[in-house]
Write a protein that holds these residues in place. Sequence first.
Motif, mmCIF file in Angstrom:
data_model
loop_
_atom_site.group_PDB
_atom_site.id
_atom_site.type_symbol
_atom_site.label_atom_id
_atom_site.label_comp_id
_atom_site.label_asym_id
_atom_site.label_seq_id
_atom_site.Cartn_x
_atom_site.Cartn_y
_atom_site.Cartn_z
ATOM 1 N N SER A 125 -9.281 8.369 0.717
ATOM 2 C CA SER A 125 -7.996 8.428 1.436
ATOM 3 C C SER A 125 -8.022 7.390 2.564
ATOM 4 C CB SER A 125 -7.737 9.847 1.941
ATOM 5 O OG SER A 125 -8.752 10.298 2.820
ATOM 6 N N ARG A 126 -8.410 7.792 3.765
ATOM 7 C CA ARG A 126 -8.588 6.853 4.870
ATOM 8 C C ARG A 126 -9.856 7.258 5.611
ATOM 9 N NH1 ARG A 126 -5.656 3.868 2.679
ATOM 10 N NH2 ARG A 126 -3.672 3.021 3.382
ATOM 11 N N GLY A 127 -10.600 6.269 6.130
ATOM 12 C CA GLY A 127 -11.891 6.521 6.766
ATOM 13 C C GLY A 127 -11.864 7.582 7.853
ATOM 14 N N ALA A 134 0.874 -1.183 0.000
ATOM 15 C CA ALA A 134 0.000 0.000 0.000
ATOM 16 C C ALA A 134 0.902 1.220 0.000
ATOM 17 C CB ALA A 134 -0.881 0.015 1.249
ATOM 18 N N VAL A 135 0.364 2.343 -0.465
ATOM 19 C CA VAL A 135 1.140 3.580 -0.340
ATOM 20 C C VAL A 135 0.966 4.173 1.060
ATOM 21 C CG1 VAL A 135 -0.640 5.117 -1.326
ATOM 22 C CG2 VAL A 135 1.744 5.782 -1.451
ATOM 23 N N GLY A 136 -0.264 4.078 1.599
ATOM 24 C CA GLY A 136 -0.527 4.588 2.948
ATOM 25 C C GLY A 136 0.093 3.637 3.967
ATOM 26 N N PRO A 152 -16.181 -1.093 -1.183
ATOM 27 C CA PRO A 152 -15.272 -1.675 -0.175
ATOM 28 C C PRO A 152 -13.777 -1.461 -0.441
ATOM 29 C CG PRO A 152 -16.079 -3.399 -1.614
ATOM 30 C CD PRO A 152 -16.704 -2.135 -2.107
ATOM 31 N N HIS A 153 -13.282 -0.263 -0.260
ATOM 32 C CA HIS A 153 -11.837 0.044 -0.344
ATOM 33 C C HIS A 153 -11.205 -0.581 -1.609
ATOM 34 C CE1 HIS A 153 -8.237 1.180 2.449
ATOM 35 N NE2 HIS A 153 -7.928 1.391 1.172
ATOM 36 N N ILE A 154 -11.760 -0.188 -2.743
ATOM 37 C CA ILE A 154 -11.295 -0.778 -4.021
ATOM 38 C C ILE A 154 -10.609 0.248 -4.914
ATOM 39 C CG2 ILE A 154 -12.974 -2.671 -4.124
ATOM 40 C CD1 ILE A 154 -14.635 -0.817 -6.069
ATOM 41 N N ALA A 155 -10.243 1.407 -4.347
ATOM 42 C CA ALA A 155 -9.743 2.479 -5.224
ATOM 43 C C ALA A 155 -8.511 2.064 -6.025
ATOM 44 C CB ALA A 155 -9.467 3.735 -4.402
ATOM 45 N N SER A 156 -7.652 1.213 -5.453
ATOM 46 C CA SER A 156 -6.443 0.823 -6.206
ATOM 47 C C SER A 156 -6.628 -0.507 -6.939
ATOM 48 C CB SER A 156 -5.243 0.725 -5.258
ATOM 49 O OG SER A 156 -5.418 -0.351 -4.364
ATOM 50 N N ALA A 157 -7.885 -0.978 -7.016
ATOM 51 C CA ALA A 157 -8.114 -2.330 -7.520
ATOM 52 C C ALA A 157 -8.208 -2.424 -9.041
ATOM 53 C CB ALA A 157 -9.357 -2.917 -6.860
HETATM 54 O O1 LIG Z 1 -2.867 3.091 0.758
HETATM 55 C C1 LIG Z 1 -3.144 2.325 -0.166
HETATM 56 O O2 LIG Z 1 -2.321 1.977 -1.019
HETATM 57 C C2 LIG Z 1 -4.550 1.840 -0.331
HETATM 58 O O3 LIG Z 1 -5.401 2.127 0.662
HETATM 59 C C3 LIG Z 1 -4.714 0.499 -0.932
HETATM 60 O O4 LIG Z 1 -4.323 0.606 -2.237
#
Ligand SMILES: O=C(O)[C@H](O)CO
Length: 386
Positions: free
Chosen positions: A272-274, A94-96, A319-324
């Motif tokens: 970003s994050r919840g 993950a980047v985060g 469900p947290h799929i932004a990088s999917a």
């Molecule tokens: O931080 C991240 O990379 C995302 O939450 C998952 O891709």
Amino acid sequence: MAKPVSIEVWNPHGKYRVVSTKPMPGTRWINLLIEQDCRVEICTQKKTILSVEDIIALIGDKCDGVIGQLTEDWGETLFSALSRAGGKAFSNMAVGYNNVDVNAATKYGVAVGNTPGVLTETTAELAASLSVSAARRIVEADEFMRAGLYDGWLPNLFVGNLLKGQTVGVIGAGRIGSAYARMMVEGFKMNLIYYDLYQATRLEKFVTAYAEFLKANGEQPVTWKRAASMEEVLREADVISLHPILDKTTYHLVNKERLAIMKKEAVLVNCSRGPVIDEVALVEHLKQNPMFRVGLDVFEDEPYMKPGLADLKNAIVVPHIASASKWTREGMATLAALNVLGKIKGYPIWSDPNQVEPFLNKNAPPPAASPSIVNAKALGLPVSRL
Ligand SMILES: O=C(O)[C@H](O)CO
Ligand SMILES: NC(=O)c1ccc[n+]([C@@H]2O[C@H](COP(=O)([O-])OP(=O)(O)OC[C@H]3O[C@@H](n4cnc5c(N)ncnc54)[C@H](O)[C@@H]3O)[C@@H](O)[C@H]2O)c1
């Protein structure tokens, strides 16, 4: 569980033991590790979020490096266990890395990797999709259609907001925030207002050049502004997308008071994050303002939603799929594996974690470097001259 029962082993006689807490997309990351004499162990336990105890069992007595996930709590306990097992490297896929206590890792001499760059466009595309879906009420309309409720065109059916000529607000104009801003400005001819601790010079130049292009073609030019405060963005923008890191300064950045200053028909997107949004306050705000809409990829108590959110028609939740995307997820796995491998092999750190393309070229061996180690400086690791 005392010990994870289900583990897939690759190259059992490899010299270095690298553990991945989850199966990850693609096979390139496995092959790259095997080629460099690693034994790769992948936890295939059917349990979505591994506990600290699960991961301690996975680390065992001898472990050179671990590839982990953003759902795991990488703090003092895990880094001391990894260090005891001889481990030198950990990488989030993950980047985060708000799930990682980087100071604890540094204390135990463990390098911490992340995966920037490869997910920028994919994540920005989902934020743009949520923006359009919320503005044009796409999910509500889809549900209506499937429920068999459509009995003919009507002038007032699912009327939403036109984006062209409106203002897009970006909070956190880093890699992803800037990519999202470009998509919305160029794709929908929106004006831009952004707030960040730093000036987004390249983004400003891009919007300026695009405005000149539009003007030269006889069209209304777009505008941009760097806001002096976050409140300015919230007051002025019609669509607002959140892209900061999660830390103490961004926890509950959007709260009850700040929601109250936003336009009644605004769209708010969070990829970003919840915890950047006070989700209880958001649920209340959505109830009170039915024309206010949100697109959420992340949640404060992930994987759970705060009570009431799932019932609201003015909220789109995914469900947290932004990088999917396939390319991105395979690339993230590759970067995470190379972060760990680089530290095990004593390679230097890649000089620009935003330019990771050379690591992603499947037709050439990757550079002998770790793509992105966030505590490289604190550990005094050398930087690559390649
Ligand atoms: O931080 C991240 O990379 C995302 O939450 C998952 O891709
Ligand atoms: N939903 C997902 O699947 C997904 C995917 C990728 C990234 N993310 C999240 O997005 C975040 C951003 O990723 P990125 O690659 O763009 O990182 P980045 O470091 O390039 O951008 C973050 C930006 O936030 C700014 N910032 C920090 N504190 C701030 C504050 N208090 N107010 C305003 N701006 C502030 C920084 O200056 C920086 O420009 C990640 O840390 C991660 O948590 C989520």
